[in-house]
Design a protein around this motif. Structure first.
Motif, PDB file in Angstrom:
ATOM      1  N   MET A 199       0.840  -1.207   0.000  1.00  0.00           N
ATOM      2  CA  MET A 199       0.000   0.000   0.000  1.00  0.00           C
ATOM      3  C   MET A 199       0.873   1.255   0.000  1.00  0.00           C
ATOM      4  O   MET A 199       0.400   2.333  -0.346  1.00  0.00           O
ATOM      5  N   LYS A 200       2.130   1.125   0.377  1.00  0.00           N
ATOM      6  CA  LYS A 200       3.039   2.267   0.426  1.00  0.00           C
ATOM      7  C   LYS A 200       3.328   2.835  -0.961  1.00  0.00           C
ATOM      8  O   LYS A 200       3.796   3.963  -1.074  1.00  0.00           O
ATOM      9  N   LEU A 201       3.039   2.058  -2.017  1.00  0.00           N
ATOM     10  CA  LEU A 201       3.277   2.571  -3.364  1.00  0.00           C
ATOM     11  C   LEU A 201       2.355   3.726  -3.709  1.00  0.00           C
ATOM     12  O   LEU A 201       2.689   4.563  -4.547  1.00  0.00           O
ATOM     13  N   ILE A 202       1.210   3.800  -3.057  1.00  0.00           N
ATOM     14  CA  ILE A 202       0.269   4.884  -3.344  1.00  0.00           C
ATOM     15  C   ILE A 202       0.880   6.230  -2.948  1.00  0.00           C
ATOM     16  O   ILE A 202       1.029   7.104  -3.811  1.00  0.00           O
ATOM     17  N   PRO A 203       1.282   6.440  -1.688  1.00  0.00           N
ATOM     18  CA  PRO A 203       1.918   7.726  -1.371  1.00  0.00           C
ATOM     19  C   PRO A 203       3.307   7.870  -1.995  1.00  0.00           C
ATOM     20  O   PRO A 203       3.705   8.978  -2.347  1.00  0.00           O
ATOM     21  N   ALA A 204       4.013   6.753  -2.169  1.00  0.00           N
ATOM     22  CA  ALA A 204       5.353   6.833  -2.764  1.00  0.00           C
ATOM     23  C   ALA A 204       5.298   7.308  -4.209  1.00  0.00           C
ATOM     24  O   ALA A 204       6.229   7.953  -4.691  1.00  0.00           O
ATOM     25  N   SER A 205       4.211   7.013  -4.901  1.00  0.00           N
ATOM     26  CA  SER A 205       4.070   7.490  -6.284  1.00  0.00           C
ATOM     27  C   SER A 205       3.406   8.865  -6.339  1.00  0.00           C
ATOM     28  O   SER A 205       3.556   9.592  -7.323  1.00  0.00           O
ATOM     29  N   PHE A 206       2.681   9.229  -5.294  1.00  0.00           N
ATOM     30  CA  PHE A 206       2.025  10.538  -5.239  1.00  0.00           C
ATOM     31  C   PHE A 206       3.051  11.664  -5.093  1.00  0.00           C
ATOM     32  O   PHE A 206       2.952  12.696  -5.760  1.00  0.00           O
ATOM     33  N   ILE A 207       4.043  11.461  -4.242  1.00  0.00           N
ATOM     34  CA  ILE A 207       5.030  12.510  -3.943  1.00  0.00           C
ATOM     35  C   ILE A 207       5.746  13.005  -5.202  1.00  0.00           C
ATOM     36  O   ILE A 207       5.780  14.211  -5.447  1.00  0.00           O
ATOM     37  N   PRO A 208       6.308  12.125  -6.050  1.00  0.00           N
ATOM     38  CA  PRO A 208       6.975  12.663  -7.244  1.00  0.00           C
ATOM     39  C   PRO A 208       6.019  13.354  -8.212  1.00  0.00           C
ATOM     40  O   PRO A 208       6.415  14.283  -8.914  1.00  0.00           O
ATOM     41  N   HIS A 209       4.765  12.929  -8.226  1.00  0.00           N
ATOM     42  CA  HIS A 209       3.817  13.597  -9.118  1.00  0.00           C
ATOM     43  C   HIS A 209       3.463  14.996  -8.618  1.00  0.00           C
ATOM     44  O   HIS A 209       3.323  15.924  -9.417  1.00  0.00           O
ATOM     45  N   ILE A 210       3.329  15.156  -7.321  1.00  0.00           N
ATOM     46  CA  ILE A 210       3.110  16.500  -6.772  1.00  0.00           C
ATOM     47  C   ILE A 210       4.340  17.367  -7.036  1.00  0.00           C
ATOM     48  O   ILE A 210       4.214  18.537  -7.428  1.00  0.00           O
ATOM     49  N   LEU A 211       5.527  16.802  -6.834  1.00  0.00           N
ATOM     50  CA  LEU A 211       6.755  17.559  -7.127  1.00  0.00           C
ATOM     51  C   LEU A 211       6.816  17.947  -8.603  1.00  0.00           C
ATOM     52  O   LEU A 211       7.213  19.059  -8.943  1.00  0.00           O
ATOM     53  N   PHE A 212       6.400  17.030  -9.479  1.00  0.00           N
ATOM     54  CA  PHE A 212       6.352  17.329 -10.911  1.00  0.00           C
ATOM     55  C   PHE A 212       5.412  18.502 -11.178  1.00  0.00           C
ATOM     56  O   PHE A 212       5.759  19.449 -11.885  1.00  0.00           O
ATOM     57  N   GLY A 213       4.207  18.451 -10.610  1.00  0.00           N
ATOM     58  CA  GLY A 213       3.237  19.529 -10.823  1.00  0.00           C
ATOM     59  C   GLY A 213       3.749  20.868 -10.333  1.00  0.00           C
ATOM     60  O   GLY A 213       3.624  21.887 -11.018  1.00  0.00           O
ATOM     61  N   LEU A 214       4.338  20.869  -9.146  1.00  0.00           N
ATOM     62  CA  LEU A 214       4.884  22.122  -8.599  1.00  0.00           C
ATOM     63  C   LEU A 214       6.066  22.625  -9.417  1.00  0.00           C
ATOM     64  O   LEU A 214       6.193  23.833  -9.664  1.00  0.00           O
ATOM     65  N   ALA A 215       6.932  21.711  -9.859  1.00  0.00           N
ATOM     66  CA  ALA A 215       8.087  22.111 -10.682  1.00  0.00           C
ATOM     67  C   ALA A 215       7.633  22.615 -12.046  1.00  0.00           C
ATOM     68  O   ALA A 215       8.187  23.580 -12.579  1.00  0.00           O
ATOM     69  N   LEU A 216       6.614  21.974 -12.616  1.00  0.00           N
ATOM     70  CA  LEU A 216       6.068  22.411 -13.903  1.00  0.00           C
ATOM     71  C   LEU A 216       5.500  23.823 -13.782  1.00  0.00           C
ATOM     72  O   LEU A 216       5.793  24.696 -14.599  1.00  0.00           O
ATOM     73  N   TRP A 217       4.720  24.036 -12.751  1.00  0.00           N
ATOM     74  CA  TRP A 217       4.134  25.363 -12.516  1.00  0.00           C
ATOM     75  C   TRP A 217       5.233  26.392 -12.225  1.00  0.00           C
ATOM     76  O   TRP A 217       5.253  27.470 -12.827  1.00  0.00           O
ATOM     77  N   GLY A 218       6.147  26.071 -11.311  1.00  0.00           N
ATOM     78  CA  GLY A 218       7.206  27.012 -10.952  1.00  0.00           C
ATOM     79  C   GLY A 218       8.105  27.336 -12.131  1.00  0.00           C
ATOM     80  O   GLY A 218       8.451  28.495 -12.367  1.00  0.00           O
ATOM     81  N   GLY A 219       8.478  26.303 -12.892  1.00  0.00           N
ATOM     82  CA  GLY A 219       9.316  26.536 -14.072  1.00  0.00           C
ATOM     83  C   GLY A 219       8.621  27.384 -15.110  1.00  0.00           C
ATOM     84  O   GLY A 219       9.221  28.277 -15.709  1.00  0.00           O
ATOM     85  N   SER A 220       7.328  27.138 -15.300  1.00  0.00           N
ATOM     86  CA  SER A 220       6.604  27.931 -16.301  1.00  0.00           C
ATOM     87  C   SER A 220       6.431  29.375 -15.835  1.00  0.00           C
ATOM     88  O   SER A 220       6.513  30.304 -16.631  1.00  0.00           O
ATOM     89  N   ARG A 221       6.212  29.586 -14.549  1.00  0.00           N
ATOM     90  CA  ARG A 221       6.093  30.965 -14.038  1.00  0.00           C
ATOM     91  C   ARG A 221       7.419  31.697 -14.145  1.00  0.00           C
ATOM     92  O   ARG A 221       7.461  32.889 -14.397  1.00  0.00           O
ATOM     93  N   LEU A 222       8.493  30.964 -13.909  1.00  0.00           N
ATOM     94  CA  LEU A 222       9.818  31.559 -13.953  1.00  0.00           C
ATOM     95  C   LEU A 222      10.247  31.897 -15.386  1.00  0.00           C
ATOM     96  O   LEU A 222      10.859  32.935 -15.626  1.00  0.00           O
ATOM     97  N   LEU A 223       9.897  31.022 -16.329  1.00  0.00           N
ATOM     98  CA  LEU A 223      10.477  31.116 -17.673  1.00  0.00           C
ATOM     99  C   LEU A 223       9.532  31.567 -18.773  1.00  0.00           C
ATOM    100  O   LEU A 223       9.969  31.787 -19.891  1.00  0.00           O
ATOM    101  N   THR A 224       8.245  31.673 -18.495  1.00  0.00           N
ATOM    102  CA  THR A 224       7.331  32.061 -19.574  1.00  0.00           C
ATOM    103  C   THR A 224       6.758  33.446 -19.335  1.00  0.00           C
ATOM    104  O   THR A 224       6.572  33.860 -18.199  1.00  0.00           O
TER     105      THR A 224
END
Length: 151
Positions: free
Chosen positions: A123-148
């Motif tokens: 069951m630990k795979l559920i939060p273990a896979s959630f964390i990188p996806h949240i980081l991806f979303g935040l990095a995508l948003w932050g990178g786009s705000r920074l560079l676009t």
């Protein structure tokens, strides 16, 4: 390739900036996840990108190949975010990250033999896979705000 360039420019972001946003969105989660795998702290039996690469190519592969697969599909989803969704939007970035996370849980984990949502492993795979996806979303948003540019 000219169509993608024209489309990204129509969305108010240049092709090089789109690549830079994609690199940010790929690298930031990797800064956390690669050490977790290398230290044996991840509950996943293998990095999903490496598992996918091995499934597609039908052979055991080294970690850098998995990282290249990861980079390729993050770049593809970055294009979706920039062209189809609203760059600079936190809501769009997190929604995309959420949809991709659900895809991992209900499509890719079962394809890998890990069961629906990874429950055949833990069951630990559920939060273990959630964390990188949240980081991806935040990095995508932050990178786009920074560079676009603002629309």
């Amino acid at each position: 390739m000219a169509t993608a360039t024209n489309t990204t420019q129509a969305a108010g972001i240049s092709w090089p900036r789109t690549v830079e946003v994609g690199l940010i969105a790929a690298i930031i989660p990797s800064f956390f996840m690669v050490p977790m795998f290398n230290l044996g702290l991840s509950p996943m039996p293998a990095p999903p990108s490496l598992e996918f690469a091995e499934m597609v190519l039908g052979t055991d592969l080294p970690m850098p190949v998995g990282l290249l697969f990861h980079l390729a599909y993050v770049m593809a989803w970055t294009l979706v975010y920039v062209i189809v969704l609203n760059p600079r939007s936190l809501k769009s970035a997190l929604a995309l990250a959420g949809v991709l996370w659900l895809g991992v849980l209900f499509v890719f984990f079962p394809l890998f033999g890990w069961g629906i949502a990874g429950t055949a492993i833990s069951m630990k795979l559920i939060p273990a896979s959630f964390i990188p996806h949240i980081l991806f979303g935040l990095a995508l948003w932050g990178g786009s705000r920074l560079l676009t540019p603002r629309r």
